[in-house]
Scaffold this motif. Sequence first.
Motif, PDB file in Angstrom:
ATOM      1  N   LEU A 174      46.376  38.463  29.089  1.00 12.72           N
ATOM      2  CA  LEU A 174      47.728  37.944  29.153  1.00 12.72           C
ATOM      3  C   LEU A 174      48.236  37.701  30.569  1.00 12.72           C
ATOM      4  O   LEU A 174      49.273  37.085  30.755  1.00 12.72           O
ATOM      5  N   ARG A 175      47.524  38.183  31.567  1.00 13.28           N
ATOM      6  CA  ARG A 175      47.931  37.958  32.969  1.00 13.28           C
ATOM      7  C   ARG A 175      47.775  36.535  33.371  1.00 13.28           C
ATOM      8  O   ARG A 175      47.054  35.754  33.065  1.00 13.28           O
ATOM      9  N   LEU A 230      40.667  48.185  24.305  1.00  9.67           N
ATOM     10  CA  LEU A 230      41.251  46.960  23.747  1.00  9.67           C
ATOM     11  C   LEU A 230      42.575  46.614  24.428  1.00  9.67           C
ATOM     12  O   LEU A 230      42.853  45.436  24.703  1.00  9.67           O
ATOM     13  N   PHE A 231      43.392  47.627  24.713  1.00  8.80           N
ATOM     14  CA  PHE A 231      44.657  47.404  25.393  1.00  8.80           C
ATOM     15  C   PHE A 231      44.440  46.791  26.777  1.00  8.80           C
ATOM     16  O   PHE A 231      45.119  45.833  27.161  1.00  8.80           O
ATOM     17  N   LEU A 232      43.491  47.331  27.537  1.00 10.59           N
ATOM     18  CA  LEU A 232      43.224  46.798  28.873  1.00 10.59           C
ATOM     19  C   LEU A 232      42.706  45.365  28.817  1.00 10.59           C
ATOM     20  O   LEU A 232      43.081  44.528  29.650  1.00 10.59           O
TER      21      LEU A 232
END
Length: 64
Positions: free
Chosen positions: A63-64, A55-57
């Motif tokens: 967001l990039r 999920l973090f990745l």
Amino acid sequence: MDPINRRSANTLSIVSTLLDSALAFRRGRRKSGLLLLAAAALSSRVPGLGTAVSLFLRLVRRLR
């Protein structure tokens, strides 16, 4: 059919993280693939780690 218990949910999480890792390698994301592979290996000791890393990745990529 047996209900899903903690052990089977953890196994499902590990398998899901391994699949995410394989897809990351296939898409040319070596660092993400290695991070997911390590998280899958550690998920047997720390339940939910693989899912959290996955999920973090996804959040970082979004967001990039």
